[in-house]
Design a protein around this motif. Structure first.
Motif, PDB file in Angstrom:
ATOM      1  N   PHE A  31      37.076   3.571 -19.786  1.00 50.62           N
ATOM      2  CA  PHE A  31      36.764   2.423 -18.939  1.00 50.62           C
ATOM      3  C   PHE A  31      38.038   2.011 -18.210  1.00 50.62           C
ATOM      4  O   PHE A  31      39.136   2.229 -18.695  1.00 50.62           O
ATOM      5  N   GLU A  32      37.837   1.449 -17.029  1.00 50.35           N
ATOM      6  CA  GLU A  32      38.974   0.980 -16.240  1.00 50.35           C
ATOM      7  C   GLU A  32      39.213  -0.509 -16.413  1.00 50.35           C
ATOM      8  O   GLU A  32      40.310  -0.998 -16.155  1.00 50.35           O
ATOM      9  N   ALA A  33      38.184  -1.242 -16.811  1.00 52.23           N
ATOM     10  CA  ALA A  33      38.346  -2.685 -16.991  1.00 52.23           C
ATOM     11  C   ALA A  33      37.385  -3.188 -18.062  1.00 52.23           C
ATOM     12  O   ALA A  33      36.283  -2.671 -18.213  1.00 52.23           O
ATOM     13  N   GLU A  34      37.869  -4.204 -18.800  1.00 47.76           N
ATOM     14  CA  GLU A  34      37.054  -4.877 -19.808  1.00 47.76           C
ATOM     15  C   GLU A  34      37.206  -6.369 -19.589  1.00 47.76           C
ATOM     16  O   GLU A  34      38.326  -6.856 -19.410  1.00 47.76           O
ATOM     17  N   VAL A  35      36.085  -7.076 -19.589  1.00 48.40           N
ATOM     18  CA  VAL A  35      36.117  -8.528 -19.420  1.00 48.40           C
ATOM     19  C   VAL A  35      35.296  -9.180 -20.535  1.00 48.40           C
ATOM     20  O   VAL A  35      34.417  -8.540 -21.126  1.00 48.40           O
ATOM     21  N   LEU A  48      32.208  -6.790 -21.592  1.00 49.13           N
ATOM     22  CA  LEU A  48      31.648  -5.741 -20.754  1.00 49.13           C
ATOM     23  C   LEU A  48      32.756  -4.837 -20.242  1.00 49.13           C
ATOM     24  O   LEU A  48      33.818  -5.318 -19.853  1.00 49.13           O
ATOM     25  N   ARG A  49      32.486  -3.539 -20.271  1.00 48.09           N
ATOM     26  CA  ARG A  49      33.408  -2.538 -19.740  1.00 48.09           C
ATOM     27  C   ARG A  49      32.751  -1.811 -18.581  1.00 48.09           C
ATOM     28  O   ARG A  49      31.548  -1.544 -18.604  1.00 48.09           O
ATOM     29  N   VAL A  50      33.575  -1.467 -17.602  1.00 47.63           N
ATOM     30  CA  VAL A  50      33.087  -0.668 -16.481  1.00 47.63           C
ATOM     31  C   VAL A  50      33.961   0.568 -16.340  1.00 47.63           C
ATOM     32  O   VAL A  50      35.184   0.500 -16.479  1.00 47.63           O
ATOM     33  N   HIS A  51      33.289   1.682 -16.112  1.00 45.64           N
ATOM     34  CA  HIS A  51      33.982   2.950 -15.871  1.00 45.64           C
ATOM     35  C   HIS A  51      33.568   3.440 -14.495  1.00 45.64           C
ATOM     36  O   HIS A  51      32.379   3.593 -14.211  1.00 45.64           O
ATOM     37  N   LEU A  52      34.567   3.653 -13.643  1.00 45.56           N
ATOM     38  CA  LEU A  52      34.322   4.127 -12.287  1.00 45.56           C
ATOM     39  C   LEU A  52      34.752   5.572 -12.157  1.00 45.56           C
ATOM     40  O   LEU A  52      35.744   5.990 -12.759  1.00 45.56           O
ATOM     41  N   ASP A  53      33.994   6.303 -11.376  1.00 47.44           N
ATOM     42  CA  ASP A  53      34.362   7.665 -10.999  1.00 47.44           C
ATOM     43  C   ASP A  53      34.467   7.654  -9.485  1.00 47.44           C
ATOM     44  O   ASP A  53      33.462   7.822  -8.796  1.00 47.44           O
ATOM     45  N   GLY A  54      35.664   7.371  -9.004  1.00 50.43           N
ATOM     46  CA  GLY A  54      35.840   7.177  -7.563  1.00 50.43           C
ATOM     47  C   GLY A  54      35.123   5.903  -7.149  1.00 50.43           C
ATOM     48  O   GLY A  54      35.384   4.834  -7.675  1.00 50.43           O
ATOM     49  N   GLU A  55      34.159   6.037  -6.244  1.00 49.02           N
ATOM     50  CA  GLU A  55      33.386   4.889  -5.759  1.00 49.02           C
ATOM     51  C   GLU A  55      32.059   4.732  -6.500  1.00 49.02           C
ATOM     52  O   GLU A  55      31.239   3.901  -6.133  1.00 49.02           O
ATOM     53  N   THR A  56      31.854   5.535  -7.533  1.00 44.74           N
ATOM     54  CA  THR A  56      30.596   5.507  -8.277  1.00 44.74           C
ATOM     55  C   THR A  56      30.780   4.782  -9.606  1.00 44.74           C
ATOM     56  O   THR A  56      31.778   4.975 -10.296  1.00 44.74           O
TER      57      THR A  56
END
Length: 163
Positions: A31-35, A48-56
Motif C-alpha cells: 500500500f502507498e497510504a494508510e489513513v 483504510l489502505r490504498v494501493h495504486l498501480d500507476g493511475e489505477t
C-alpha cells in the motif's frame, strides 16, 4: 406490498449482505497510504489502505468498526473503486456524495453506483450520512496521500535524490 416497499426491502438486504460479507475487508500489503478516520458523532472507525498501480486503484483494504451502514458502504466502495483509474474513482465518489447529500430526492445512477444505490434511503437521515461517507472520505484522503508519496518518490528517482 407496494413497489417502494419492495425496493426499500431490497436495499436493506443489499446493505445487510455487504455488512455480513464485506468485500475487501482486512488490511493488506502493499500500500502507498494508510489513513485512520473516526466519525465522532457515532464512534465508527476505519483504517483504510490504498494501493495504486500507476493511475489505477489496484487495491483498497480496510479494518472497520461501527454500524452496518459505514461498514457496508466501505464494502461497496471496494467493489466500485478497485480496478478503476483514480479519475474514475473520484467520479464515483462524487456521484455517491451527491446521492448522500440529496436528502432522498436524487435518483441514483445504477450504472455508476451499482450496489451503492442501496444507500439512497440513508440520505433521508442526516445523522447517518456521515456513517455512509466514512469509508469514502478515508479513501479520498488515502489517495491524496498516496499521490503525494508516489510523486515525491518519482521526483526523487528522476533527480537522483533519496525520497
Amino acid at each position: 406490498m407496494t413497489d417502494a416497499t419492495n425496493v426499500d426491502a431490497l436495499y436493506q438486504e443489499i446493505i445487510l449482505d455487504h455488512y455480513k460479507r464485506p468485500h475487501g475487508a482486512g488490511l493488506r500489503e502493499p500500500f502507498e497510504a494508510e489513513v485512520h478516520h473516526v466519525n465522532p458523532s457515532c464512534g465508527d472507525e476505519i483504517t483504510l489502505r490504498v494501493h495504486l498501480d500507476g493511475e489505477t486503484v489496484a487495491d483498497v483494504s480496510y479494518d472497520a468498526q461501527g454500524c452496518s451502514i459505514s461498514r457496508a458502504s466501505t464494502s461497496v466502495l471496494n467493489d466500485l473503486i478497485v480496478g478503476k483509474s483514480i479519475t474514475e474513482g473520484m467520479a464515483v465518489l462524487d456521484e455517491f456524495n451527491t446521492l448522500m447529500h440529496g436528502k432522498g430526492k436524487i435518483e441514483p445512477d445504477e450504472d455508476i453506483l451499482e450496489d451503492g444505490i442501496a444507500f439512497a434511503g440513508v440520505a433521508q437521515f442526516p445523522g447517518r450520512i456521515k456513517c455512509a461517507l466514512l469509508g469514502w472520505m478515508a479513501w479520498k484522503d488515502a489517495v491524496s496521500q498516496a499521490l503525494v508519496t508516489t510523486s515525491s518518490t518519482t521526483t526523487a528517482s528522476t533527480t537522483g535524490e533519496t525520497p
